[in-house]
Design a protein around this motif. Structure first.
Motif, PDB file in Angstrom:
ATOM      1  N   LEU A 153     -14.839  37.120  -4.962  1.00 47.14           N
ATOM      2  CA  LEU A 153     -15.383  37.305  -6.148  1.00 47.14           C
ATOM      3  C   LEU A 153     -14.870  38.203  -6.957  1.00 47.14           C
ATOM      4  O   LEU A 153     -15.133  38.460  -8.247  1.00 47.14           O
ATOM      5  N   ASP A 154     -14.369  39.266  -6.355  1.00 49.48           N
ATOM      6  CA  ASP A 154     -13.698  40.376  -7.118  1.00 49.48           C
ATOM      7  C   ASP A 154     -12.445  40.038  -7.535  1.00 49.48           C
ATOM      8  O   ASP A 154     -12.196  40.302  -8.987  1.00 49.48           O
ATOM      9  N   SER A 155     -11.621  39.158  -7.113  1.00 49.66           N
ATOM     10  CA  SER A 155     -10.481  38.515  -7.643  1.00 49.66           C
ATOM     11  C   SER A 155     -10.815  37.277  -8.767  1.00 49.66           C
ATOM     12  O   SER A 155     -10.195  37.569  -9.849  1.00 49.66           O
ATOM     13  N   ILE A 156     -12.105  36.910  -8.801  1.00 51.82           N
ATOM     14  CA  ILE A 156     -12.349  36.092  -9.835  1.00 51.82           C
ATOM     15  C   ILE A 156     -12.636  36.853 -11.141  1.00 51.82           C
ATOM     16  O   ILE A 156     -12.459  36.635 -12.216  1.00 51.82           O
ATOM     17  N   ASP A 157     -13.550  37.888 -10.748  1.00 52.20           N
ATOM     18  CA  ASP A 157     -13.952  38.840 -11.713  1.00 52.20           C
ATOM     19  C   ASP A 157     -12.754  39.283 -12.406  1.00 52.20           C
ATOM     20  O   ASP A 157     -12.746  39.634 -13.705  1.00 52.20           O
ATOM     21  N   LYS A 158     -11.878  39.783 -12.025  1.00 55.53           N
ATOM     22  CA  LYS A 158     -10.643  40.418 -12.693  1.00 55.53           C
ATOM     23  C   LYS A 158      -9.932  39.459 -13.532  1.00 55.53           C
ATOM     24  O   LYS A 158      -9.269  39.940 -14.392  1.00 55.53           O
ATOM     25  N   ARG A 159     -10.062  38.202 -13.452  1.00 46.96           N
ATOM     26  CA  ARG A 159      -9.503  37.107 -14.234  1.00 46.96           C
ATOM     27  C   ARG A 159     -10.402  36.714 -15.313  1.00 46.96           C
ATOM     28  O   ARG A 159      -9.988  35.880 -15.973  1.00 46.96           O
ATOM     29  N   LEU A 160     -11.507  37.196 -15.335  1.00 47.06           N
ATOM     30  CA  LEU A 160     -12.507  36.672 -16.398  1.00 47.06           C
ATOM     31  C   LEU A 160     -12.262  37.336 -17.672  1.00 47.06           C
ATOM     32  O   LEU A 160     -12.061  38.548 -18.025  1.00 47.06           O
ATOM     33  N   PRO A 161     -12.314  36.532 -18.905  1.00 51.47           N
ATOM     34  CA  PRO A 161     -11.839  36.910 -20.256  1.00 51.47           C
ATOM     35  C   PRO A 161     -12.940  37.894 -20.919  1.00 51.47           C
ATOM     36  O   PRO A 161     -13.399  37.310 -22.042  1.00 51.47           O
ATOM     37  N   PHE A 162     -13.126  39.005 -20.251  1.00 48.54           N
ATOM     38  CA  PHE A 162     -14.277  39.683 -20.793  1.00 48.54           C
ATOM     39  C   PHE A 162     -13.940  41.351 -20.958  1.00 48.54           C
ATOM     40  O   PHE A 162     -12.896  41.627 -20.104  1.00 48.54           O
ATOM     41  N   ARG A 163     -14.455  41.866 -21.654  1.00 43.35           N
ATOM     42  CA  ARG A 163     -13.945  43.546 -22.050  1.00 43.35           C
ATOM     43  C   ARG A 163     -14.384  44.133 -21.019  1.00 43.35           C
ATOM     44  O   ARG A 163     -13.569  45.317 -20.673  1.00 43.35           O
ATOM     45  N   GLU A 164     -15.462  43.736 -19.970  1.00 39.18           N
ATOM     46  CA  GLU A 164     -15.768  44.476 -18.916  1.00 39.18           C
ATOM     47  C   GLU A 164     -15.844  43.728 -17.635  1.00 39.18           C
ATOM     48  O   GLU A 164     -16.209  42.592 -17.631  1.00 39.18           O
ATOM     49  N   MET A 165     -15.591  44.273 -16.621  1.00 36.14           N
ATOM     50  CA  MET A 165     -15.994  43.494 -15.148  1.00 36.14           C
ATOM     51  C   MET A 165     -17.446  43.020 -15.216  1.00 36.14           C
ATOM     52  O   MET A 165     -18.370  43.869 -15.685  1.00 36.14           O
ATOM     53  N   PRO A 211     -20.167  41.382 -23.298  1.00 36.28           N
ATOM     54  CA  PRO A 211     -19.084  42.219 -22.761  1.00 36.28           C
ATOM     55  C   PRO A 211     -18.720  41.605 -21.447  1.00 36.28           C
ATOM     56  O   PRO A 211     -17.607  41.877 -20.952  1.00 36.28           O
ATOM     57  N   HIS A 212     -19.674  41.172 -20.895  1.00 34.36           N
ATOM     58  CA  HIS A 212     -19.437  40.603 -19.426  1.00 34.36           C
ATOM     59  C   HIS A 212     -20.521  39.737 -19.168  1.00 34.36           C
ATOM     60  O   HIS A 212     -21.530  39.350 -19.818  1.00 34.36           O
ATOM     61  N   ILE A 213     -20.389  38.920 -17.941  1.00 30.23           N
ATOM     62  CA  ILE A 213     -21.594  37.953 -17.628  1.00 30.23           C
ATOM     63  C   ILE A 213     -22.630  38.925 -17.294  1.00 30.23           C
ATOM     64  O   ILE A 213     -22.421  39.802 -16.427  1.00 30.23           O
ATOM     65  N   LEU A 214     -23.831  38.573 -17.633  1.00 30.07           N
ATOM     66  CA  LEU A 214     -25.064  39.232 -17.346  1.00 30.07           C
ATOM     67  C   LEU A 214     -25.632  38.429 -16.304  1.00 30.07           C
ATOM     68  O   LEU A 214     -25.595  37.223 -16.012  1.00 30.07           O
ATOM     69  N   LEU A 215     -26.811  39.250 -15.455  1.00 28.11           N
ATOM     70  CA  LEU A 215     -27.508  38.608 -14.564  1.00 28.11           C
ATOM     71  C   LEU A 215     -28.382  37.555 -15.153  1.00 28.11           C
ATOM     72  O   LEU A 215     -28.432  36.329 -14.252  1.00 28.11           O
ATOM     73  N   GLU A 216     -28.934  37.324 -16.213  1.00 30.75           N
ATOM     74  CA  GLU A 216     -29.452  36.315 -16.733  1.00 30.75           C
ATOM     75  C   GLU A 216     -28.727  35.269 -16.879  1.00 30.75           C
ATOM     76  O   GLU A 216     -29.208  34.116 -16.793  1.00 30.75           O
ATOM     77  N   HIS A 217     -27.363  35.393 -17.156  1.00 26.01           N
ATOM     78  CA  HIS A 217     -26.681  34.204 -17.155  1.00 26.01           C
ATOM     79  C   HIS A 217     -26.321  33.372 -15.868  1.00 26.01           C
ATOM     80  O   HIS A 217     -26.334  32.080 -15.763  1.00 26.01           O
ATOM     81  N   LEU A 218     -26.235  34.286 -14.859  1.00 31.24           N
ATOM     82  CA  LEU A 218     -26.098  33.593 -13.517  1.00 31.24           C
ATOM     83  C   LEU A 218     -27.345  33.136 -13.048  1.00 31.24           C
ATOM     84  O   LEU A 218     -27.466  32.112 -12.662  1.00 31.24           O
ATOM     85  N   GLN A 219     -28.524  33.521 -13.467  1.00 30.96           N
ATOM     86  CA  GLN A 219     -29.626  33.111 -13.410  1.00 30.96           C
ATOM     87  C   GLN A 219     -30.205  31.480 -13.873  1.00 30.96           C
ATOM     88  O   GLN A 219     -30.461  30.625 -13.385  1.00 30.96           O
ATOM     89  N   GLU A 220     -29.636  31.690 -15.396  1.00 30.16           N
ATOM     90  CA  GLU A 220     -29.837  30.253 -16.080  1.00 30.16           C
ATOM     91  C   GLU A 220     -28.648  29.218 -15.452  1.00 30.16           C
ATOM     92  O   GLU A 220     -29.163  28.131 -15.312  1.00 30.16           O
ATOM     93  N   ALA A 221     -27.755  29.913 -15.108  1.00 32.92           N
ATOM     94  CA  ALA A 221     -26.622  28.732 -14.437  1.00 32.92           C
ATOM     95  C   ALA A 221     -27.127  28.143 -13.074  1.00 32.92           C
ATOM     96  O   ALA A 221     -26.954  27.052 -12.903  1.00 32.92           O
ATOM     97  N   VAL A 222     -27.776  29.011 -12.212  1.00 40.61           N
ATOM     98  CA  VAL A 222     -28.160  28.434 -10.958  1.00 40.61           C
ATOM     99  C   VAL A 222     -29.442  27.549 -10.801  1.00 40.61           C
ATOM    100  O   VAL A 222     -29.541  26.872  -9.904  1.00 40.61           O
ATOM    101  N   ARG A 223     -30.052  27.813 -11.964  1.00 41.13           N
ATOM    102  CA  ARG A 223     -31.560  27.436 -11.899  1.00 41.13           C
ATOM    103  C   ARG A 223     -31.657  25.933 -11.702  1.00 41.13           C
ATOM    104  O   ARG A 223     -32.445  25.425 -11.040  1.00 41.13           O
ATOM    105  N   THR A 224     -30.842  25.188 -12.442  1.00 45.20           N
ATOM    106  CA  THR A 224     -30.754  23.722 -12.746  1.00 45.20           C
ATOM    107  C   THR A 224     -30.017  23.249 -11.531  1.00 45.20           C
ATOM    108  O   THR A 224     -29.749  21.781 -11.431  1.00 45.20           O
ATOM    109  N   ARG A 225     -29.152  23.955 -10.592  1.00 44.34           N
ATOM    110  CA  ARG A 225     -28.142  23.450  -9.799  1.00 44.34           C
ATOM    111  C   ARG A 225     -28.704  23.530  -8.338  1.00 44.34           C
ATOM    112  O   ARG A 225     -28.193  23.079  -7.311  1.00 44.34           O
TER     113      ARG A 225
END
Length: 323
Positions: A241-253, A291-305
């Motif tokens: 997860l840390d390796s993925i995070d370092k490669r995300l195109p955002f201003r912050e981790m 500036p980065h992925i927020l908790l609410e984005h993870l919640q929305e992404a997982v909810r229907t999956r």
């Protein structure tokens, strides 16, 4: 052999995004790229892990057993096995890119051909893919289906193909009548008996089918399996997860490793479902200019999956829905 970060398609475009953004300056720069560039990074993000490396090494050992200086392998069937979304298709895409075709006015060479099997695939459909992938999409159908299939197999000799990769190969032998499954075995056997090597890529049950046919197993059948991470490997999940995070195109981790337990529970240690969540959450963050992925984005992404019988509250998505 080129590294994954150097792999390119036939147009010269990069296939994967592998660059880690290690400094605040690098992260700021990538966050300022246009949306299409950031979208490409999210959709093609690749973290090279031991499973990926093992699969590539297995392919290379079949295809070029003595390296680039030796002769290509011949007359063998091997396999790369794993449950859905363990990264097998990415391996096929990468390895095929290492051996692009050479086509001139008087010479055609397609060293590696990668076919994708589908449910209920007929031999003529398989042959059509072979023809298309070897630069002969308008091949004649004269003589009927049998002749068409045989000419497609013979074309592999004409264009000097060494390795035939078959992704989702379980569909050649399952989800179909037994007689048609044996027909697909016969097709693979003809390719191998012509001197090529074949790598079956798909689910572990492929081995069950192979074990039932001596003529299949006796072609030096040699499978390796890409296994999901086990519970004892949870620390590796945090590292992934840390390796993925370092490669995300955002201003912050985004702090993905802080959600290790949620990613672990949802994915059961498989990389594919992890990337499904990260890519959808990343999409939301990009389109909302965060500036980065927020908790609410993870919640929305997982909810229907989440599966209907899975009662776990990943990322706290249930309480988020109630608000």
């Amino acid at each position: 052999m080129p590294k994954p970060q150097e792999a390119r398609d036939e147009t010269g475009a990069l296939l994967f995004h592998t660059t880690a953004f290690e400094t605040p300056q690098a992260r700021l720069a990538v966050s300022r790229l246009d949306v299409k560039q950031r979208q490409w990074m999210l959709e093609n993000l690749l973290v090279v892990n031991p499973l990926f490396t093992a699969a590539v090494d297995h392919l290379s050992a079949l295809h070029l057993p003595y390296g680039q200086e030796g002769c290509p392998g011949s007359y063998k069937v091997w396999a790369i096995l794993g449950e859905s979304r363990t990264g097998k298709s990415f391996v096929c895409k990468y390895y095929t890119s290492l051996f692009p075709p050479t086509v001139t006015t008087d010479y055609e060479h397609f060293p590696v051909v990668s076919v994708t099997a589908t449910i209920g695939m007929k031999q003529t459909e398989f042959a059509r893919q072979l023809n298309t992938l070897t630069g002969n999409p308008m091949a004649s159908t004269k003589g009927g289906d049998g002749a068409y299939v045989e000419r497609a197999i013979q074309r592999l000799l004409i264009v000097d193909t060494h390795l035939v990769l078959i992704d989702d190969a379980q569909f050649l032998f399952y989800e179909r009548r037994s007689d048609t499954a044996m027909g697909m075995f016969g097709l693979i056997k003809r390719i191998v008996d012509q001197g090529h090597v074949v790598m079956l890529v798909g689910e572990p049950k492929i081995t069950d089918f192979v074990d039932g046919i001596n003529a299949f197993r006796n072609r030096d059948y040699n499978p390796v399996e890409l296994l999901a991470l086990k519970k004892a490997d949870k620390k590796r999940m945090a590292g992934l997860l840390d390796s993925i995070d370092k490669r995300l195109p955002f201003r912050e981790m985004s702090g993905l490793k802080n959600y290790r337990e949620d990613f672990w529970g949802f994915s059961k240690g498989t990389v594919g479902p992890v990337m499904n969540i990260v890519q959808d959450a990343g999409r939301r963050a990009v389109t909302q200019d965060c500036p980065h992925i927020l908790l609410e984005h993870l919640q929305e992404a997982v909810r229907t999956r989440v599966k209907r019988d899975d009662d776990a509250d990943y990322f706290g998505y249930k309480s988020a829905v109630k608000k």
